[in-house]
Design a protein around this motif. Structure first.
Motif, mmCIF file in Angstrom:
data_model
loop_
_atom_site.group_PDB
_atom_site.id
_atom_site.type_symbol
_atom_site.label_atom_id
_atom_site.label_comp_id
_atom_site.label_asym_id
_atom_site.label_seq_id
_atom_site.Cartn_x
_atom_site.Cartn_y
_atom_site.Cartn_z
ATOM 1 N N LEU A 180 0.854 4.223 -2.680
ATOM 2 C CA LEU A 180 1.119 5.730 -2.815
ATOM 3 C C LEU A 180 1.870 6.928 -3.457
ATOM 4 O O LEU A 180 1.717 7.483 -3.920
ATOM 5 C CB LEU A 180 0.543 5.764 -1.064
ATOM 6 C CG LEU A 180 0.347 7.022 -0.485
ATOM 7 C CD1 LEU A 180 -0.082 7.825 -1.323
ATOM 8 C CD2 LEU A 180 1.098 7.703 1.143
ATOM 9 N N VAL B 248 -5.177 2.956 0.295
ATOM 10 C CA VAL B 248 -4.637 4.690 -0.174
ATOM 11 C C VAL B 248 -6.268 4.895 -0.340
ATOM 12 O O VAL B 248 -6.876 4.402 -1.456
ATOM 13 C CB VAL B 248 -4.147 4.692 -1.165
ATOM 14 C CG1 VAL B 248 -4.393 6.405 -1.082
ATOM 15 C CG2 VAL B 248 -2.500 4.354 -1.737
ATOM 16 N N THR C 236 -4.006 12.607 1.221
ATOM 17 C CA THR C 236 -3.861 11.668 0.556
ATOM 18 C C THR C 236 -3.218 10.855 1.272
ATOM 19 O O THR C 236 -2.206 10.834 2.167
ATOM 20 C CB THR C 236 -3.397 11.100 -1.043
ATOM 21 O OG1 THR C 236 -3.824 12.104 -2.259
ATOM 22 C CG2 THR C 236 -3.219 9.364 -1.194
ATOM 23 N N SER C 237 -4.532 8.966 2.089
ATOM 24 C CA SER C 237 -3.154 9.144 2.885
ATOM 25 C C SER C 237 -3.458 7.230 3.752
ATOM 26 O O SER C 237 -4.373 6.906 2.551
ATOM 27 C CB SER C 237 -3.233 9.305 4.538
ATOM 28 O OG SER C 237 -5.191 9.154 4.996
ATOM 29 N N ILE C 238 -3.034 6.299 3.993
ATOM 30 C CA ILE C 238 -3.193 4.817 3.998
ATOM 31 C C ILE C 238 -3.687 4.724 4.798
ATOM 32 O O ILE C 238 -3.517 5.515 6.282
ATOM 33 C CB ILE C 238 -1.599 4.432 4.414
ATOM 34 C CG1 ILE C 238 -0.874 4.223 2.705
ATOM 35 C CG2 ILE C 238 -1.804 2.583 4.743
ATOM 36 C CD1 ILE C 238 0.459 4.066 3.047
ATOM 37 N N TYR D 214 -0.364 15.443 -2.119
ATOM 38 C CA TYR D 214 0.236 14.756 -0.093
ATOM 39 C C TYR D 214 -0.363 15.440 0.171
ATOM 40 O O TYR D 214 -0.405 13.915 1.417
ATOM 41 C CB TYR D 214 1.498 15.695 -0.873
ATOM 42 C CG TYR D 214 1.936 16.260 -1.902
ATOM 43 C CD1 TYR D 214 2.376 15.098 -2.996
ATOM 44 C CD2 TYR D 214 3.147 17.332 -1.855
ATOM 45 C CE1 TYR D 214 3.306 15.539 -3.586
ATOM 46 C CE2 TYR D 214 3.710 17.060 -3.225
ATOM 47 C CZ TYR D 214 3.362 16.428 -4.627
ATOM 48 O OH TYR D 214 4.119 16.641 -5.389
ATOM 49 N N THR E 74 0.382 -1.395 -0.289
ATOM 50 C CA THR E 74 -0.009 0.073 0.065
ATOM 51 C C THR E 74 0.499 0.945 0.026
ATOM 52 O O THR E 74 0.582 2.154 -0.393
ATOM 53 C CB THR E 74 -0.702 -0.180 1.287
ATOM 54 O OG1 THR E 74 -1.389 -1.327 1.199
ATOM 55 C CG2 THR E 74 -2.484 1.379 1.123
#
Length: 396
Positions: free
Chosen positions: A100, A203, A165-167, A162, A96
């Motif tokens: 990303l 993501v 967007t995250s996990i 940036y 993941t």
């Protein structure tokens, strides 16, 4: 309106997506392998000393960005479409993180490619519409500044991506083969044999972040460059038509002048040679412009639909995004990859100088494996300040 779009998209797009995704992995892999080799060859040829020019510098910067996008897409295609394994092994934290990275890296360098294409169109328009200012406004130094600016500014344009967007971690039930089990069917405290509780990583974006990103993606990164390229392309086409009329009038004037001064044979011959050289130079400029127009039109065909779909996803809401945009995601990817890979074919088809340089660089060797140097054209010897491009040569 939402229900109308949904009814139009859901049926045939679901079927199309199911069939196309089965071949997308190999299609994208092959396109990326070809495109990586092709852009590597573009860089090798365009950076030769004999090919040094302001326009070729931008083409080189474009090839570097496209090369990086395709090199990075190869492992992503293998991971997502070719290396089949259970979801439990696919949605690990490590993979993941890679997805990303792929999303951010590909977007940044594709944005660089987009804005370098716009720069190329501006440079070409100035060369055609204002040839007397071309050396000053579109010098080699300014081209380098434009390239460096694109590589520095475009990552800043993508900053909203940036930060939004995250996990995210999600709990999921799996069977003994690592396949998904519907979480709503069981209570986690009383799981049957063979069903285990696990964690997957994805993501993800918040709803607010999705709206912000789609506005940035569709308007700033896609639609504005497409609008600029459309206007510049139309202006370039009109300039080509004007140049054709100019050449026709010049040819007629030269013929008339030649008949009037036939008694002064030597002087007439010099004038005819001068007019012929001027017409040849204009034809070379036209060939350069036609090749770059082909690049711009291919760009519009691949990028404009993506911008429109992104904008519709914002306007029409999540249903359109899930039912229509997602189903066309792989198609948009392959179109963008083809656009990044095809420039080598255009150069070879439309530029005699590019073909000659390529042949001398890769197809002929001296003894002991040394490459043959590419000779300078006679008319350019000693003149390193001319603004050559890959098509400024004799007839293609």
């Amino acid at each position: 309106m939402n229900s109308t779009f949904e009814s139009q998209c859901v049926g045939w797009l679901d079927t199309f997506h199911t069939k196309y995704i089965a071949i997308h992995g190999w299609a994208s892999f092959l396109v990326c392998v070809f495109g990586s080799i092709a852009n590597g060859l573009n860089i090798a040829v365009l950076t030769r000393k004999e090919m040094c020019s302001a326009t070729n510098a931008i083409l080189t910067g474009l090839a570097v960005a496209d090369l990086l996008v395709m090199l990075e897409y190869i492992p992503y295609a293998i991971h997502s479409y070719l290396y089949f394994r259970p979801p439990k092994s696919t949605f690990t934290y490590g993979w993941t993180v890679f997805v990303l990275f792929h999303a951010l890296f590909a977007q940044v360098f594709h944005t660089i490619s987009i804005w370098l294409t716009v720069t190329l169109a501006v440079w070409r328009y100035i060369a055609v519409a204002h040839p007397q200012k071309n050396r000053e406004w579109c010098s080699y130094h300014r081209s380098i500044v434009a390239i460096v600016s694109a590589y520095l500014i475009c990552p800043l344009i993508c900053v909203p991506l940036y930060v939004t967007t995250s996990i995210q971690e999600r709990r999921q039930l799996f069977d003994s083969d690592g396949q998904y089990v519907n979480n709503s069917l069981y209570n986690e405290t009383t799981l049957p044999d063979g069903v285990t509780n696990g964690t997957i990583f994805v993501v993800s974006l918040s709803d607010t972040a999705k709206v912000l990103n789609f506005w940035m993606y569709s308007v700033v990164i896609k639609l504005i460059p497409c609008l600029a390229l459309t206007i510049l392309s139309l202006r370039l086409i009109l300039a080509l038509m004007e140049a054709k009329k100019r050449r026709k009038k010049l040819a007629e004037a030269t013929m008339v002048k030649s008949e009037e001064v036939s008694a002064e044979f030597c002087n007439s011959k010099k004038k005819k040679r001068k007019s012929s050289r001027l017409m040849d130079k204009e034809k070379q400029t036209d060939r350069t412009t036609k090749m770059l127009l082909a690049i711009l039109l291919l760009f519009l065909l691949t990028e404009f639909p993506q911008g429109v779909l992104g904008l519709l996803s914002v306007i029409l809401g999540p249903k359109f995004f899930k039912k229509c945009y997602i189903n066309l995601g792989e198609v948009m990817d392959i179109l963008a990859l083809i656009n990044s890979a095809i420039n080598f074919i255009l150069y070879c088809a439309m530029s005699r100088q590019f073909r000659m340089t390529f042949k001398q660089l890769f197809c002929k060797r001296k003894l002991f494996g040394r490459w043959l140097p590419v000779p300078l054209h006679g008319e350019n010897n000693g003149n390193t300040g001319t603004n050559h491009t890959v098509t400024q040569v004799t007839q293609v």
